[in-house]
Structures are given as structure tokens and as C-alpha cells.
Design an enzyme around this catalytic site. Structure first.
Site, PDB file in Angstrom:
ATOM      1  N   HIS A   1       0.831  -1.196   0.000  1.00 50.50           N
ATOM      2  CA  HIS A   1       0.000   0.000   0.000  1.00 50.50           C
ATOM      3  C   HIS A   1       0.872   1.256   0.000  1.00 50.50           C
ATOM      4  O   HIS A   1       1.555   1.541   0.989  1.00 50.50           O
ATOM      5  CB  HIS A   1      -0.889  -0.032   1.245  1.00 50.50           C
ATOM      6  CG  HIS A   1      -1.809   1.130   1.382  1.00 50.50           C
ATOM      7  ND1 HIS A   1      -1.620   2.105   2.337  1.00 50.50           N
ATOM      8  CD2 HIS A   1      -2.919   1.480   0.681  1.00 50.50           C
ATOM      9  CE1 HIS A   1      -2.592   2.993   2.232  1.00 50.50           C
ATOM     10  NE2 HIS A   1      -3.391   2.646   1.249  1.00 50.50           N
TER      11      HIS A   1
ATOM     12  N   GLU B   1       1.371  -0.747  -5.159  1.00 46.75           N
ATOM     13  CA  GLU B   1       0.306   0.191  -5.503  1.00 46.75           C
ATOM     14  C   GLU B   1       0.807   1.563  -5.965  1.00 46.75           C
ATOM     15  O   GLU B   1       1.796   2.074  -5.436  1.00 46.75           O
ATOM     16  CB  GLU B   1      -0.594   0.406  -4.278  1.00 46.75           C
ATOM     17  CG  GLU B   1      -1.827   1.218  -4.615  1.00 46.75           C
ATOM     18  CD  GLU B   1      -2.502   1.869  -3.429  1.00 46.75           C
ATOM     19  OE1 GLU B   1      -1.823   2.241  -2.450  1.00 46.75           O
ATOM     20  OE2 GLU B   1      -3.730   2.029  -3.481  1.00 46.75           O
TER      21      GLU B   1
ATOM     22  N   HIS C   1      -0.990  10.222  -3.364  1.00 44.95           N
ATOM     23  CA  HIS C   1      -2.296   9.776  -2.874  1.00 44.95           C
ATOM     24  C   HIS C   1      -3.404  10.812  -3.039  1.00 44.95           C
ATOM     25  O   HIS C   1      -4.553  10.462  -3.297  1.00 44.95           O
ATOM     26  CB  HIS C   1      -2.201   9.369  -1.400  1.00 44.95           C
ATOM     27  CG  HIS C   1      -3.491   8.848  -0.860  1.00 44.95           C
ATOM     28  ND1 HIS C   1      -4.364   9.628  -0.124  1.00 44.95           N
ATOM     29  CD2 HIS C   1      -4.091   7.642  -0.992  1.00 44.95           C
ATOM     30  CE1 HIS C   1      -5.431   8.906   0.187  1.00 44.95           C
ATOM     31  NE2 HIS C   1      -5.294   7.699  -0.318  1.00 44.95           N
TER      32      HIS C   1
ATOM     33  N   GLU D   1      -4.200   3.104  -9.124  1.00 46.12           N
ATOM     34  CA  GLU D   1      -5.541   3.615  -8.784  1.00 46.12           C
ATOM     35  C   GLU D   1      -5.770   4.969  -9.444  1.00 46.12           C
ATOM     36  O   GLU D   1      -4.981   5.896  -9.282  1.00 46.12           O
ATOM     37  CB  GLU D   1      -5.691   3.782  -7.259  1.00 46.12           C
ATOM     38  CG  GLU D   1      -7.067   4.363  -6.908  1.00 46.12           C
ATOM     39  CD  GLU D   1      -7.293   4.598  -5.405  1.00 46.12           C
ATOM     40  OE1 GLU D   1      -6.499   4.083  -4.588  1.00 46.12           O
ATOM     41  OE2 GLU D   1      -8.246   5.320  -5.071  1.00 46.12           O
TER      42      GLU D   1
HETATM   43 CA    CA Z   1      -4.950   3.796  -3.072  1.00 48.99          CA
END
Ligand code: CA
Length: 334
Positions: A42, A69, A84, A175
Site C-alpha cells: 500500500h 500500488e 495519494h 488507482e
Molecule cells: Ca490507493
């Protein structure tokens, strides 16, 4: 007549070949995935080094993560940057380097800076904007050493380079962040990200890439309108979304809920009880990759170890997003 017959036969044969290729791909993926529970780093090994730095990604790789990620936000010049938030102020020194570049709300936005400008910033451990304190005080000392931002391409090249030099096949787990915000700013982040993934060889279900998004409309659009054949994970943050798992199964391959969504409550002996979300997802053919597993924050569980035991042995999840890939690797090895 004979020629027609032959071309019909050829068409049939090529269809059979295509179908068997599809089956082979699916079977190949399933085999890979069933081999073991997935450890998804993560934001990298973010329990040990500032999140989303190349250093934290290299450490996660060395600690045995299966996937690493990348949260993605576009720069002013349309480069997907690994960060992020759409804001810069909690993880960089942007206030010192570009003091005049905040918006009226007092925030500094990634999308207002060119990639060349973003490279001038130093990355630090996450700071809570309200208190001015570091979020995880026991982690890497904030503001020390030297870390910088980087692009999706730079990170893919790091991971693919390590795959070449080690012979391993570690995957990426990008993402798409805040697609609605990007659209308001006149940018189609999904289309840009898919283009880069394709360029680096990620386009099919069995490629070592899983694409995730919280926005269900956008993830469905990625599948239907943009025609992606990648493995897709629908992220979930609200309990009400547990009612929509069937809907997600129409376009996604996995769900990514907060682990708290899988816990029903606490029984009379103070043990957590579970709902049937994982079972329902599995029955629909969906994998389950909950987030975020942290040694220094495991709400509702006495220890990190207990959270891992419950997740893997009682809930039977298929992988976890963790800040501590080495600890999950140690757990699974035992
Ligand atoms: Ca994420």
C-alpha cells in the site's frame, strides 16, 4: 462452393483458437492468483519510508510484495504522478518552494504544477494539516534524508527493471484518483493512464496489473466505454455499498473494501462477527482485496497478527493492502 465451405471452416477454426486462447489466459491468471494470497504494498512499504517514493517501492519489492500500488493524479502537463491526494501540502514542502501557488481554499493542487515543477519538491512523511503533527510518529523521521515525487512511467520502469534483474514477476496496482475532479479540470485521467499501461504491456486480464478506482461509474466506464480488458478492482468505503456487490460483478474482477466493512459487529465474548460479503463476492467470482493493514493502526482488533489471522483464516480474503509487506509475508510463511 468448396471455397465457401473452406472459409467457413477457417472461420470456425480461428474462433476456436481465439476461445481457447481466452480460456488459457483466464486459466493462467486463476492459477497465478490461486497460488497464494496476494500481498499488495500500500503506497509501497509505507510503514518504513515516506509513502509513494521510489525508495518505498524498492523496499516493498525486496520485502516480497506480489503487487505494488500507485495512486495517480495528473500534473498540469498531463503526466500521471504517483501521489495519494490531489493536494500536495501534506506530503511535500510545496509551501516553502512555491509559496504563491495556493488556491483560494489555501490548498496546493498537483494539477496546478508541471511535472518539472513537481520534481523540485521534497517528499516527507505525511503530516496532519490540522494539527501540524506527523500522522504516524513511530515511522520514518519526517523531513530527513531526501525523497522526491515521480511519474507512473518512472515507477513502472523501476518495477519492470527489478523484474528483469531478479527474474520475479511483481505486478502493479494503479488507482485512478478523483476522476470527477480531473474531468472538472478538463482532463480524462483514465484514458491517459490506460494509454501508458498499454505502452508498458499491460492490457489483458492475465497481465500483472490490477486497476482500481473508488468511483463506480468511472470503473464501469473503463470496462465498457474505454474497453479495458484489465483485471479491475472496485474499491468500497461505505457499508451501503455491500448491497451493490452484484452490480460490481458485472464489470469488475475484485472488490476492495475497507476491512471494517467485512466485520458485522462484536459478539457477547467481545469477538468480531462477520457478514457474508466475502462469501457473496466469491460466489459471484469476485476476488476480495481489503485495505489497509497497518501494524500501528488496527481498529477493532487487539493486534495486527489477530487482524491478519481473522482476515486470511476466517474471512478467507484473497489479498490485503498493507503498509507492512514484510510482516504479512512473515505471517503467510508461517
Ligand atoms: Ca490507493
Amino acid at each position: 462452393m468448396k471455397r465457401n465451405h473452406q472459409s467457413f471452416l477457417n472461420r470456425c477454426l480461428s474462433r476456436i483458437l481465439l476461445l481457447s486462447l481466452c480460456f488459457f489466459n483466464l486459466a493462467g491468471w486463476t492459477q497465478n492468483e490461486m497460488k497464494e494470497k496476494l500481498i499488495i504494498a500500500h503506497r509501497g512499504a509505507s510503514g518504513y519510508l515516506p509513502e509513494h517514493t521510489l525508495e518505498s517501492k524498492a523496499l516493498a519489492y525486496g520485502m516480497g510484495a506480489d503487487f505494488i500500488e500507485q495512486d495517480l493524479v495528473l500534473s498540469k502537463d498531463d503526466i500521471p504522478v504517483v501521489i495519494h491526494d490531489i493536494h500536495l501540502d501534506e506530503v511535500t514542502n510545496v509551501k516553502e518552494v512555491f509559496p504563491g501557488r495556493k488556491r483560494e481554499d489555501g490548498r496546493y493542487y498537483v494539477i496546478d504544477f508541471t511535472f518539472a515543477e513537481l520534481l523540485q519538491l521534497c517528499v516527507n512523511e505525511r503530516i496532519d494539516r490540522k494539527t501540524g503533527e506527523v500522522v504516524y510518529p513511530a515511522r520514518f523521521p519526517s523531513g530527513t534524508s531526501s525523497f522526491s515525487l515521480h511519474s507512473l512511467e518512472q515507477e513502472i520502469e523501476l518495477i519492470q527493471g527489478l523484474n528483469k534483474s531478479t527474474g520475479k514477476d511483481v505486478g502493479i496496482y494503479p488507482e485512478v484518483k478523483n476522476p470527477g475532479f480531473h474531468r472538472e479540470e478538463g482532463k480524462d485521467i483514465s484514458r491517459i493512464v490506460l494509454g501508458i499501461l498499454e505502452k508498458y504491456g499491460y492490457s489483458d486480464l492475465n497481465d500483472a496489473c490490477i486497476l482500481q478506482c473508488f468511483d463506480r461509474w468511472e470503473l464501469r466506464r473503463i470496462r465498457v466505454e474505454l474497453g479495458s480488458r484489465l483485471f479491475l478492482t472496485q474499491l468500497m468505503e461505505n457499508r451501503s455499498e455491500l448491497d451493490d456487490i452484484e452490480t460490481f460483478a458485472a464489470y469488475a474482477n475484485a472488490i476492495g473494501p475497507h476491512y471494517g466493512l467485512l466485520i458485522g459487529g462484536i459478539d457477547l465474548k467481545a469477538n468480531p462477527t462477520f457478514n457474508d460479503a466475502v462469501k457473496r463476492a466469491h460466489a459471484l467470482g469476485l476476488k476480495v482485496h481489503p485495505y489497509t493493514y497497518r501494524k500501528d493502526s488496527h481498529t477493532g482488533f487487539d493486534s495486527f497478527e489477530e487482524l491478519l489471522r481473522v482476515s486470511f483464516e476466517e474471512l478467507d480474503v484473497d489479498g490485503v493492502f498493507t503498509d507492512f509487506p514484510d510482516l504479512v509475508r512473515n505471517y503467510l510463511n508461517r
